[in-house]
Design a protein around this motif. Structure first.
Motif, PDB file in Angstrom:
ATOM      1  N   GLY A 164     121.069  58.993   0.298  1.00 12.16           N
ATOM      2  CA  GLY A 164     121.255  57.660   0.492  1.00 12.16           C
ATOM      3  C   GLY A 164     120.524  56.339  -0.774  1.00 12.16           C
ATOM      4  O   GLY A 164     120.820  55.489  -0.741  1.00 12.16           O
ATOM      5  N   LEU A 165     119.693  57.293  -1.336  1.00  9.09           N
ATOM      6  CA  LEU A 165     119.043  56.328  -2.529  1.00  9.09           C
ATOM      7  C   LEU A 165     119.841  55.933  -3.422  1.00  9.09           C
ATOM      8  O   LEU A 165     119.600  55.001  -4.081  1.00  9.09           O
ATOM      9  N   GLY A 166     121.038  56.591  -3.603  1.00  5.71           N
ATOM     10  CA  GLY A 166     122.106  56.200  -4.602  1.00  5.71           C
ATOM     11  C   GLY A 166     122.769  55.076  -4.210  1.00  5.71           C
ATOM     12  O   GLY A 166     123.579  54.280  -5.076  1.00  5.71           O
ATOM     13  N   GLY A 167     122.420  54.504  -3.083  1.00  5.22           N
ATOM     14  CA  GLY A 167     123.026  53.151  -2.861  1.00  5.22           C
ATOM     15  C   GLY A 167     122.591  52.157  -3.411  1.00  5.22           C
ATOM     16  O   GLY A 167     123.203  50.954  -3.421  1.00  5.22           O
ATOM     17  N   ILE A 168     121.455  52.252  -4.061  1.00  2.00           N
ATOM     18  CA  ILE A 168     120.898  51.296  -4.908  1.00  2.00           C
ATOM     19  C   ILE A 168     121.858  50.745  -6.111  1.00  2.00           C
ATOM     20  O   ILE A 168     121.935  49.657  -6.532  1.00  2.00           O
ATOM     21  N   TRP A 169     122.613  51.916  -6.519  1.00  2.00           N
ATOM     22  CA  TRP A 169     123.632  51.724  -7.654  1.00  2.00           C
ATOM     23  C   TRP A 169     124.624  50.625  -7.143  1.00  2.00           C
ATOM     24  O   TRP A 169     124.957  49.647  -7.739  1.00  2.00           O
ATOM     25  N   GLY A 170     125.173  51.099  -5.980  1.00  2.00           N
ATOM     26  CA  GLY A 170     126.081  50.105  -5.200  1.00  2.00           C
ATOM     27  C   GLY A 170     125.600  48.825  -4.794  1.00  2.00           C
ATOM     28  O   GLY A 170     126.286  47.656  -5.004  1.00  2.00           O
ATOM     29  N   PHE A 171     124.202  48.632  -4.682  1.00  2.00           N
ATOM     30  CA  PHE A 171     123.921  47.118  -4.349  1.00  2.00           C
ATOM     31  C   PHE A 171     123.729  46.372  -5.822  1.00  2.00           C
ATOM     32  O   PHE A 171     123.766  45.208  -5.765  1.00  2.00           O
ATOM     33  N   VAL A 172     123.320  47.095  -6.608  1.00  7.15           N
ATOM     34  CA  VAL A 172     123.134  46.347  -8.020  1.00  7.15           C
ATOM     35  C   VAL A 172     124.540  46.110  -8.476  1.00  7.15           C
ATOM     36  O   VAL A 172     124.691  44.903  -8.866  1.00  7.15           O
ATOM     37  N   GLU A 173     125.737  46.796  -8.396  1.00  2.75           N
ATOM     38  CA  GLU A 173     126.920  46.533  -8.779  1.00  2.75           C
ATOM     39  C   GLU A 173     127.574  45.354  -7.911  1.00  2.75           C
ATOM     40  O   GLU A 173     128.312  44.566  -8.397  1.00  2.75           O
ATOM     41  N   GLY A 174     127.007  45.295  -6.601  1.00  4.37           N
ATOM     42  CA  GLY A 174     127.454  44.167  -5.802  1.00  4.37           C
ATOM     43  C   GLY A 174     127.047  42.972  -6.233  1.00  4.37           C
ATOM     44  O   GLY A 174     127.647  41.945  -6.349  1.00  4.37           O
ATOM     45  N   ILE A 175     125.748  42.889  -6.855  1.00  5.20           N
ATOM     46  CA  ILE A 175     125.193  41.579  -7.385  1.00  5.20           C
ATOM     47  C   ILE A 175     125.945  41.174  -8.617  1.00  5.20           C
ATOM     48  O   ILE A 175     126.150  40.144  -8.648  1.00  5.20           O
ATOM     49  N   LEU A 176     126.217  42.126  -9.351  1.00 12.66           N
ATOM     50  CA  LEU A 176     126.999  41.712 -10.865  1.00 12.66           C
ATOM     51  C   LEU A 176     128.100  41.384 -10.288  1.00 12.66           C
ATOM     52  O   LEU A 176     128.690  40.249 -11.090  1.00 12.66           O
ATOM     53  N   ILE A 177     128.931  41.851  -9.413  1.00 15.11           N
ATOM     54  CA  ILE A 177     130.214  41.198  -9.124  1.00 15.11           C
ATOM     55  C   ILE A 177     130.043  39.882  -8.321  1.00 15.11           C
ATOM     56  O   ILE A 177     130.870  39.014  -8.799  1.00 15.11           O
ATOM     57  N   LEU A 178     129.169  39.623  -7.476  1.00 13.58           N
ATOM     58  CA  LEU A 178     128.902  38.139  -7.077  1.00 13.58           C
ATOM     59  C   LEU A 178     128.449  37.282  -8.159  1.00 13.58           C
ATOM     60  O   LEU A 178     128.854  36.052  -7.959  1.00 13.58           O
TER      61      LEU A 178
END
Length: 62
Positions: A29-43
């Motif tokens: 689950g720690l790799g979820g940070i990657w998705g969080f950062v990409e979500g911010i980049l998309i927004l």
């Protein structure tokens, strides 16, 4: 679902999406940070950038 990289499949980046799933599962689950950062980049992306288009080149709606 963002931590699993589902957004990458929508944006046409299947290889990156598979990598995010593998990293998230392997790191428990720690790799979820990657998705969080990409979500911010998309927004925060500006219209016309590659982060602001889906796999067909259609602009994402805000």
């Amino acid at each position: 679902m963002g931590s699993l990289g589902i957004h990458s499949f929508y944006l046409g980046r299947a290889g990156r999406g598979i990598a995010q799933i593998v990293v998230t599962v392997v790191t428990l689950g720690l790799g979820g940070i990657w998705g969080f950062v990409e979500g911010i980049l998309i927004l925060l992306s500006k219209p016309g950038s590659s982060w602001h288009q889906d796999a067909n080149g259609v602009e994402l709606a805000d």
